[in-house]
Design an enzyme around this catalytic site. Structure first.
Site, PDB file in Angstrom:
ATOM      1  N   ASN A   1       0.865  -1.182   0.000  1.00  0.00           N
ATOM      2  CA  ASN A   1       0.000   0.000   0.000  1.00  0.00           C
ATOM      3  C   ASN A   1       0.901   1.231   0.000  1.00  0.00           C
ATOM      4  OD1 ASN A   1      -1.823   2.045   0.394  1.00  0.00           O
ATOM      5  ND2 ASN A   1      -2.230   1.540   2.554  1.00  0.00           N
TER       6      ASN A   1
ATOM      7  N   LYS B   1       0.134   4.299  -0.271  1.00  0.00           N
ATOM      8  CA  LYS B   1      -0.476   5.526   0.272  1.00  0.00           C
ATOM      9  C   LYS B   1      -0.184   6.693  -0.685  1.00  0.00           C
ATOM     10  CE  LYS B   1       0.315   3.570   4.771  1.00  0.00           C
ATOM     11  NZ  LYS B   1      -0.073   3.664   6.151  1.00  0.00           N
TER      12      LYS B   1
ATOM     13  N   HIS C   1      -9.685   1.236   4.465  1.00  0.00           N
ATOM     14  CA  HIS C   1      -8.429   1.423   5.192  1.00  0.00           C
ATOM     15  C   HIS C   1      -8.679   2.348   6.378  1.00  0.00           C
ATOM     16  CE1 HIS C   1      -4.314   2.551   6.169  1.00  0.00           C
ATOM     17  NE2 HIS C   1      -3.938   1.472   5.510  1.00  0.00           N
TER      18      HIS C   1
ATOM     19  N   GLU D   1      -7.085   4.707   7.584  1.00  0.00           N
ATOM     20  CA  GLU D   1      -6.830   6.135   7.336  1.00  0.00           C
ATOM     21  C   GLU D   1      -8.041   6.782   6.654  1.00  0.00           C
ATOM     22  OE1 GLU D   1      -3.039   5.679   5.376  1.00  0.00           O
ATOM     23  OE2 GLU D   1      -2.163   5.035   7.269  1.00  0.00           O
TER      24      GLU D   1
ATOM     25  N   GLU E   1      -5.900  -5.199  10.088  1.00  0.00           N
ATOM     26  CA  GLU E   1      -4.907  -4.166  10.362  1.00  0.00           C
ATOM     27  C   GLU E   1      -5.248  -3.468  11.674  1.00  0.00           C
ATOM     28  OE1 GLU E   1      -2.740  -2.883   6.547  1.00  0.00           O
ATOM     29  OE2 GLU E   1      -4.429  -1.537   6.845  1.00  0.00           O
TER      30      GLU E   1
ATOM     31  N   GLY F   1       1.873   1.943  10.724  1.00  0.00           N
ATOM     32  CA  GLY F   1       2.857   3.028  10.640  1.00  0.00           C
ATOM     33  C   GLY F   1       3.485   3.403  11.972  1.00  0.00           C
TER      34      GLY F   1
ATOM     35  N   SER G   1       2.932  -2.375  10.309  1.00  0.00           N
ATOM     36  CA  SER G   1       4.376  -2.345  10.574  1.00  0.00           C
ATOM     37  C   SER G   1       5.089  -3.653  10.250  1.00  0.00           C
ATOM     38  CB  SER G   1       4.635  -1.925  12.023  1.00  0.00           C
ATOM     39  OG  SER G   1       4.150  -0.609  12.246  1.00  0.00           O
TER      40      SER G   1
END
Ligand code: PEP
Length: 249
Positions: free
Chosen positions: A9, A11, A93, A95, A165, A171, A211
């Site tokens: 991904n 991003k 996702h 985010e 996730e 991250g 991560s």
């Protein structure tokens, strides 16, 4: 047998020209592998992915419109993505859920739009830290999965990839232990079994994300219900991405 998958991904990283150079370098170095490599890139990079990656590396987007067509300025439809040869696209996702207020119902609509044009949604679910700390992570994540699949019609188990996730691991450099990841993946497969039947559930790929690095990937990927990874930061560096693919062998 579930074909194992490493989905990068990207991003909002790299320009299209930088991506083109990266794709070409990947093709030069890509070893023969039983695992499936995939890249989820910004919309602007997709024409280059279509030109270069073709059949060797799957690619797709990180989001899609819930609408099919029309006056929706700034949106990108599933049909546009299919026209560019996308095999996968991320929906839900964390985010997008947190910065753009995406609800489970919206995620379900987006997944359905993708399926209508033959693109496989990579459906992201996972709990925030506060939920994990009070032990509510299984209930939270399975609830999210149920609501994000409400009204979605799946033609076959190959048409769904679930990515677990945990939000606290994305991250942050903090990773779920292989035991914690396996427990969640087993619960997700159990839920899929109740909803769609056991044979169906056995074929759905469930990725871990949060991560992942070449250093911790081997242990995570050895867990029996972890079928690969959805990888952010480490997928931007070619050598790391290649090491992740070999960790799946
Ligand atoms: C992600 O973006 O889905 C992700 C898991 O990111 P990272 O690997 O950087 O934690």
């Amino acid at each position: 047998m579930r074909r194992r998958l490493v989905a990068g991904n990207w991003k909002m990283h790299k320009t299209p020209s930088e991506a083109l150079v990266w794709f070409q370098a990947l093709l030069e170095k890509l070893p023969p592998t039983g695992a499936e490599p995939a890249l989820l890139v910004p919309f602007t990079h997709l024409p280059y992915a279509a030109q270069t990656l073709k059949q060797r590396v799957a690619y797709g987007a990180q989001d899609v419109s819930a609408h099919t067509e029309g006056a929706y300025t700034g949106e990108v439809s599933a049909r546009m993505l299919a026209d560019l040869g996308c095999r996968y696209t991320i929906v839900g996702h964390s985010e997008r859920r947190s910065y753009h207020g995406e609800t489970d119902a919206l995620v379900a609509e987006k997944a359905q739009r993708l399926l209508e044009v033959g693109i496989v949604p990579i459906l992201c679910v996972g709990e925030p830290l506060a939920v994990r700390q009070v032990g509510g992570h299984l209930e939270y994540t399975l609830g999210q999965l149920e609501r994000s699949l409400a009204g979605v019609s799946l033609p076959s188990p190959a048409h769904l990839v679930v990515a677990y996730e945990p939000v606290w691991a994305i991250g942050t450099g903090q990773t779920a232990t292989p035991e914690d990841a396996e427990a969640m993946h087993r619960a997700i497969r159990g839920w899929l079994g109740e909803r769609y039947g056991e044979a169906f559930a056995e074929e759905v790929r469930i990725l871990y994300g949060g991560s992942i690095k070449p250093e911790n990937a081997g242990a995570l990927f050895r867990a029996p219900n972890v079928d690969g990874g959805l990888v952010g930061g480490a997928s931007l560096m070619l050598e790391d991405y290649l090491r992740l693919l070999s960790a799946l062998e």
